[in-house]
Design a protein around this motif. Sequence first.
Motif, PDB file in Angstrom:
ATOM      1  N   VAL A   1       0.853  -1.184   0.000  1.00 39.03           N
ATOM      2  CA  VAL A   1       0.000   0.000   0.000  1.00 39.03           C
ATOM      3  C   VAL A   1       0.893   1.240   0.000  1.00 39.03           C
ATOM      4  O   VAL A   1       1.858   1.314   0.770  1.00 39.03           O
ATOM      5  N   PRO A   2       0.604   2.232  -0.852  1.00 36.05           N
ATOM      6  CA  PRO A   2       1.473   3.414  -0.947  1.00 36.05           C
ATOM      7  C   PRO A   2       1.736   4.104   0.382  1.00 36.05           C
ATOM      8  O   PRO A   2       2.844   4.584   0.618  1.00 36.05           O
ATOM      9  N   LEU A   3       0.734   4.145   1.245  1.00 33.93           N
ATOM     10  CA  LEU A   3       0.921   4.782   2.546  1.00 33.93           C
ATOM     11  C   LEU A   3       2.050   4.130   3.328  1.00 33.93           C
ATOM     12  O   LEU A   3       2.913   4.809   3.900  1.00 33.93           O
ATOM     13  N   LEU A   4       2.094   2.803   3.339  1.00 34.37           N
ATOM     14  CA  LEU A   4       3.129   2.083   4.086  1.00 34.37           C
ATOM     15  C   LEU A   4       4.452   2.073   3.329  1.00 34.37           C
ATOM     16  O   LEU A   4       5.525   2.206   3.935  1.00 34.37           O
ATOM     17  N   ALA A   5       4.380   1.904   2.014  1.00 32.58           N
ATOM     18  CA  ALA A   5       5.604   1.844   1.215  1.00 32.58           C
ATOM     19  C   ALA A   5       6.391   3.144   1.309  1.00 32.58           C
ATOM     20  O   ALA A   5       7.600   3.147   1.562  1.00 32.58           O
TER      21      ALA A   5
END
Length: 359
Positions: A163-167
């Motif tokens: 997920v972009p938020l975590l990445a």
Amino acid sequence: MLVDIATIPAPQAASSSVDTAIAQSRRDAVEPQLTAHRPGRRNIATLALRAGAFVVFLGVFLIFAVTAPYFLSVGNIGNVLGQSAIAGVLAIGLTIVIIAGGSNVVTGGIDLSLAANMGLSAAVYAALIQAGYSDPAAAAGALSTGLAIGAVNAAAVTLAGIVPLLATLAVMNVVAGLELVLTQNTVIPAATDFLGALSAGGPFGIPVLAYVLLGFTLVVAAIVQGTPLGLRLYAVGAFPDAARAAGLPVKAFVAGSFLASGLTGGIAGILSVSYLSGSTTGAGDMLLPVVVTALLGSVFSSRLVPTITGTLLSALFVGFLINGFQLLNISSTLVSGVQGLLILLVVSATTLLGRKEAI
């Protein structure tokens, strides 16, 4: 003047299904002036939010004009424009990611590594200047650094499926650590004729950095809001399933958005070195203003979608807000609180309106 994207035909070689996805994105992701002649189709709540955003913008401006000394002076306005350049460039990069990935702040497009990207790119530029390299070589190093960070984000999101938020949160911490290793948590000074020219004053008493921001905005807006490539970017973010069914390479567009975002981090790093006469610690503090600017920009669009020109207006609003607080000697802690409140209000409003339209 931006091209009316509603009149741009899709390339002849594109399939009809691709054209359908583009046409759908064209209706939902255009500039305010393109739908100004169709007020009957606007949702009343959406219109109220947009009007409220402009009213608040003007209200804040008028309040500071009355209460804050020298707020309306040419020197102060130019100073705000120059100070907004770095955050504005970063926010435009974040806007591209949001357009391609969707505006959902949890599962959609987001790049939390941008501020750290700028810090490391600035450190690379300053370090290369200190080592005796020329400005072109240092600039190439900074831009390459930004692109490399963008490539890591792209790989993590599109290949690893994170997920972009975590990445981007993970990449942010790695990049911040690399900056500390390179700088040893100290300032790296840098002074060249090129950097001096960037930080100097320009015509009408406006800093050169302000003209850089305006020029950069025009170029990116022309691409994103005025070309078939930009329309496909909107289609991928707004209707990923339809775009995928139409044959658009969704992952390639998402990866490209992170590369573009990474490049803006490198550009902002160069501007930062010019503005501060070297690299500096604490680049992570830029993250909140950048996120505020990118998210707030959607309220300046016709259907609460992110646009490049809306991000520019948002950058100016945030810049004048911070400047007014500084002139009134208001604590910077309160400024951060207001920025956080703006994020909460914008996300809440757009989420509620999105649910209403979905019913």
